[in-house]
Scaffold this motif. Structure first.
Motif, PDB file in Angstrom:
ATOM      1  N   ASP A   1      10.451 116.734  19.874  1.00 17.20           N
ATOM      2  CA  ASP A   1       9.834 116.824  21.214  1.00 17.20           C
ATOM      3  C   ASP A   1      10.630 116.047  22.261  1.00 17.20           C
ATOM      4  OD1 ASP A   1       7.791 114.037  21.271  1.00 17.20           O
ATOM      5  OD2 ASP A   1       8.630 114.737  19.397  1.00 17.20           O
ATOM      6  N   LEU A   2      11.502 115.171  21.821  1.00 19.97           N
ATOM      7  CA  LEU A   2      12.316 114.387  22.762  1.00 19.97           C
ATOM      8  C   LEU A   2      13.770 114.862  22.802  1.00 19.97           C
ATOM      9  CD1 LEU A   2      11.087 110.753  21.910  1.00 19.97           C
ATOM     10  CD2 LEU A   2      10.259 112.285  23.715  1.00 19.97           C
TER      11      LEU A   2
ATOM     12  N   LYS B   1      11.621 113.687  15.900  1.00 18.30           N
ATOM     13  CA  LYS B   1      11.333 113.569  17.336  1.00 18.30           C
ATOM     14  C   LYS B   1      11.904 114.742  18.135  1.00 18.30           C
ATOM     15  CE  LYS B   1      11.762 108.549  16.774  1.00 18.30           C
ATOM     16  NZ  LYS B   1      11.885 107.262  17.427  1.00 18.30           N
TER      17      LYS B   1
ATOM     18  N   SER C   1       8.932 117.275  14.337  1.00 18.55           N
ATOM     19  CA  SER C   1       8.349 116.340  15.288  1.00 18.55           C
ATOM     20  C   SER C   1       6.989 115.911  14.745  1.00 18.55           C
ATOM     21  CB  SER C   1       8.167 116.991  16.666  1.00 18.55           C
ATOM     22  OG  SER C   1       7.289 116.184  17.443  1.00 18.55           O
ATOM     23  N   ALA C   2       6.896 114.647  14.395  1.00 19.05           N
ATOM     24  CA  ALA C   2       5.619 114.147  13.878  1.00 19.05           C
ATOM     25  C   ALA C   2       4.586 114.187  14.994  1.00 19.05           C
ATOM     26  CB  ALA C   2       5.783 112.723  13.357  1.00 19.05           C
ATOM     27  N   GLU C   3       5.063 113.957  16.214  1.00 22.39           N
ATOM     28  CA  GLU C   3       4.204 113.927  17.390  1.00 22.39           C
ATOM     29  C   GLU C   3       3.584 115.301  17.658  1.00 22.39           C
ATOM     30  OE1 GLU C   3       3.879 111.069  19.146  1.00 22.39           O
ATOM     31  OE2 GLU C   3       2.589 111.913  20.709  1.00 22.39           O
TER      32      GLU C   3
ATOM     33  N   PRO D   1      17.734 104.879   9.861  1.00 25.70           N
ATOM     34  CA  PRO D   1      17.668 103.611  10.568  1.00 25.70           C
ATOM     35  C   PRO D   1      16.241 103.304  11.020  1.00 25.70           C
ATOM     36  CG  PRO D   1      18.609 105.287  11.979  1.00 25.70           C
ATOM     37  CD  PRO D   1      18.461 105.907  10.630  1.00 25.70           C
ATOM     38  N   SER D   2      16.018 102.055  11.311  1.00 24.53           N
ATOM     39  CA  SER D   2      14.730 101.613  11.805  1.00 24.53           C
ATOM     40  C   SER D   2      14.407 102.348  13.108  1.00 24.53           C
ATOM     41  CB  SER D   2      14.827 100.111  12.052  1.00 24.53           C
ATOM     42  OG  SER D   2      13.571  99.614  12.334  1.00 24.53           O
ATOM     43  N   GLY D   3      13.177 102.766  13.247  1.00 21.66           N
ATOM     44  CA  GLY D   3      12.771 103.451  14.474  1.00 21.66           C
ATOM     45  C   GLY D   3      13.097 104.930  14.491  1.00 21.66           C
ATOM     46  N   ALA D   4      13.625 105.437  13.375  1.00 22.90           N
ATOM     47  CA  ALA D   4      14.024 106.850  13.326  1.00 22.90           C
ATOM     48  C   ALA D   4      12.823 107.781  13.201  1.00 22.90           C
ATOM     49  CB  ALA D   4      14.984 107.085  12.164  1.00 22.90           C
ATOM     50  N   GLY D   5      11.672 107.198  12.850  1.00 19.26           N
ATOM     51  CA  GLY D   5      10.483 108.034  12.742  1.00 19.26           C
ATOM     52  C   GLY D   5      10.073 108.338  11.305  1.00 19.26           C
ATOM     53  N   LYS D   6      10.550 107.555  10.368  1.00 21.83           N
ATOM     54  CA  LYS D   6      10.225 107.796   8.949  1.00 21.83           C
ATOM     55  C   LYS D   6       8.736 107.601   8.679  1.00 21.83           C
ATOM     56  CE  LYS D   6      13.154 104.646   7.556  1.00 21.83           C
ATOM     57  NZ  LYS D   6      13.669 104.279   8.897  1.00 21.83           N
ATOM     58  N   SER D   7       8.202 106.456   9.130  1.00 27.05           N
ATOM     59  CA  SER D   7       6.781 106.188   8.857  1.00 27.05           C
ATOM     60  C   SER D   7       5.896 107.242   9.497  1.00 27.05           C
ATOM     61  CB  SER D   7       6.380 104.816   9.388  1.00 27.05           C
ATOM     62  OG  SER D   7       7.337 103.864   9.065  1.00 27.05           O
ATOM     63  N   SER D   8       6.246 107.633  10.722  1.00 27.10           N
ATOM     64  CA  SER D   8       5.428 108.647  11.407  1.00 27.10           C
ATOM     65  C   SER D   8       5.448 109.956  10.624  1.00 27.10           C
ATOM     66  CB  SER D   8       5.970 108.893  12.817  1.00 27.10           C
ATOM     67  OG  SER D   8       6.093 107.676  13.506  1.00 27.10           O
TER      68      SER D   8
HETATM   69  P1  GDP Z   1      10.556 104.169  11.251  1.00 30.95           P
HETATM   70  O1  GDP Z   1      11.016 102.791  11.585  1.00 30.95           O
HETATM   71  O2  GDP Z   1      11.701 105.050  10.852  1.00 30.95           O
HETATM   72  O3  GDP Z   1       9.459 104.225  10.248  1.00 30.95           O
HETATM   73  O4  GDP Z   1       9.996 104.818  12.623  1.00 30.95           O
HETATM   74  P2  GDP Z   1       8.501 104.991  13.148  1.00 30.95           P
HETATM   75  O5  GDP Z   1       7.825 106.110  12.430  1.00 30.95           O
HETATM   76  O6  GDP Z   1       7.822 103.680  13.131  1.00 30.95           O
HETATM   77  O7  GDP Z   1       8.747 105.497  14.641  1.00 30.95           O
HETATM   78  C1  GDP Z   1       9.436 104.720  15.599  1.00 30.95           C
HETATM   79  C2  GDP Z   1       8.915 105.083  16.990  1.00 30.95           C
HETATM   80  O8  GDP Z   1       9.176 106.449  17.262  1.00 30.95           O
HETATM   81  C3  GDP Z   1       7.423 104.895  17.120  1.00 30.95           C
HETATM   82  O9  GDP Z   1       7.159 104.355  18.394  1.00 30.95           O
HETATM   83  C4  GDP Z   1       6.868 106.303  17.007  1.00 30.95           C
HETATM   84  O10 GDP Z   1       5.685 106.455  17.723  1.00 30.95           O
HETATM   85  C5  GDP Z   1       7.978 107.125  17.612  1.00 30.95           C
HETATM   86  N1  GDP Z   1       7.985 108.478  17.044  1.00 30.95           N
HETATM   87  C6  GDP Z   1       8.017 108.801  15.712  1.00 30.95           C
HETATM   88  N2  GDP Z   1       8.038 110.136  15.546  1.00 30.95           N
HETATM   89  C7  GDP Z   1       7.979 110.680  16.786  1.00 30.95           C
HETATM   90  C8  GDP Z   1       7.972 112.028  17.295  1.00 30.95           C
HETATM   91  O11 GDP Z   1       7.998 113.024  16.551  1.00 30.95           O
HETATM   92  N3  GDP Z   1       7.956 112.169  18.658  1.00 30.95           N
HETATM   93  C9  GDP Z   1       7.940 111.111  19.492  1.00 30.95           C
HETATM   94  N4  GDP Z   1       7.936 111.355  20.799  1.00 30.95           N
HETATM   95  N5  GDP Z   1       7.945 109.838  19.054  1.00 30.95           N
HETATM   96  C10 GDP Z   1       7.966 109.620  17.727  1.00 30.95           C
END
Ligand code: GDP
Ligand code: ZN
Length: 347
Positions: free
Chosen positions: A139-140, A137, A164-166, A189-196
């Motif tokens: 970008d944030l 992330k 940044s996956a975004e 951790p959950s929400g860290a952006g792994k799936s993205s």
């Molecule tokens: P996971 O639980 O680690 O698999 O995390 P997710 O991939 O589900 O991402 C959690 C949240 O972060 C989601 O709402 C994504 O859209 C957001 N997110 C993931 N990667 C990015 C990124 O590169 N930039 C931004 N702005 N948001 C992201």
């Protein structure tokens, strides 16, 4: 490219197979497991086989026969495992094997959790894989100042990649970091952006495992499965939706990798059995006093060290109980045998 090459087969793996098995044993890699079944990649494509539960995603196995059965299992060079949450004495749960690179995922949309980073790095080193910190992330990142710099400092020499996956930033660098025949898994951790990140790397196209149960049509791709996904050119990603993080297990190695500087200080304490608390001439306390060692790091080290010590104590007690039981059984068997012989003689 044959299927096996896509899943990380290299000359080195080929040599290991020739070393361990005769020529009729064919190499295959476990792509995923599913209660008594495994999906394996072979030279000729994907196969679904019955198997005992002892295999995990990432394992290299040997196949024999026209209707192939698994007859070989190469030694693992890295192992992701975790202890079961409420039962520290049980055997650790093995999550995956033969991971080469372990991405420690740190999101830039929140303040850095230094303890979590250190803890994850300890566990990552301990798995036998090489850790690489993946910042997500990007970008944030303007929301919180200094997280990048702080992470680089805390990572203590471990490579740090920013993505940044975004925005699509840093994806090529990360992709380029996974060499031919290497497998990357991610922890965070959950929400860290792994799936993205996984979706961005795979283009959102996951393997269709093809195994659809006729009766209910399910089983196409369960989101909890740990599965290998080829990225092309022999680079492999382990898709691990369930891997949020893992508890310490036998992590002395990892502890020394992350806190080696602290353990080196111990040698300079005046007393060899220094507890590093109030002893005169304690190198740890003087490093804290002079600002060379941050007290927070010291506390974090001590906490993990104690946790490991307590885990080991409990493991030892359990082991002694097991041995005691086995010993009593041997004695009982010997007594019974003697009893039997005596009666035999008497009779
Ligand atoms: P996971 O639980 O680690 O698999 O995390 P997710 O991939 O589900 O991402 C959690 C949240 O972060 C989601 O709402 C994504 O859209 C957001 N997110 C993931 N990667 C990015 C990124 O590169 N930039 C931004 N702005 N948001 C992201
Ligand atoms: Zn000391």
């Amino acid at each position: 490219m044959n299927t096996l090459l896509q899943y990380g087969f290299t000359d080195r793996i080929g040599a290991l197979f020739s070393f361990h098995y005769p020529s009729g044993v064919h190499p295959a890699r476990v792509v995923r497991t599913d209660r008594g079944r495994v999906m394996v990649a072979t030279r000729h494509g994907i196969l679904h086989l019955d198997s005992p539960d002892s295999f995990v995603t990432g394992d290299w196995v040997g196949l024999e026969g026209d209707a192939p059965v698994i007859t070989g299992h190469l030694p693992r060079w890295s192992l992701l495992q975790r202890k079961r949450a409420h039962d520290p004495l049980s055997e650790p749960q093995v999550l995956a094997a033969n991971i080469d690179l372990l991405g420690v995922v740190v999101p830039l949309d929140r303040p850095l959790s230094t303890n979590r980073l250190e803890r994850t790095l300890v566990a990552a080193w301990d798995s036998g894989a090489v850790p690489v910190v993946i910042l997500t992330k990007a970008d944030l990142s303007s929301r919180f100042d200094g997280v990048v710099a702080e992470t680089v400092e805390r990572a203590r020499g471990v490579e740090v990649l920013t993505t940044s996956a975004e925005a699509g930033d840093g994806l090529e660098q990360l992709r380029g970091r996974i060499g031919t025949g290497q497998t990357l898994a991610m922890l965070g951790p959950s929400g860290a952006g792994k799936s993205s990140l996984i979706n961005a790397l795979t283009g959102g196209v996951r393997q269709d495992t093809g195994e659809v149960r006729a009766s209910d049509g399910r089983g196409r791709h369960t989101t909890t499965a740990r599965e290998l996904v080829p990225l092309g050119d022999g680079a492999v990603l382990m898709d691990t939706p369930g891997l949020r993080g893992f508890a310490l297990w036998d992590a002395e190695e990892g502890l020394s990798q992350v806190f080696g500087d602290i353990e080196e200080l111990f040698a300079s304490c005046r007393f060899h059995d220094c507890a590093h608390e109030t002893e005169p001439g304690c190198a740890v306390q003087s490093a804290i006093a002079s600002g060379d060692l941050e007290e927070r790091r010291w506390l974090s080290y001590r906490k993990m060290d104690r946790e490991l010590a307590s885990l080991h104590r409990r493991q030892n007690v359990a082991e002694q109980r097991r041995q005691g039981k086995a010993f009593r059984r041997t004695v009982r068997d010997a007594v019974l045998a003697k009893d039997y012989r005596n009666r035999f003689r008497e009779g």
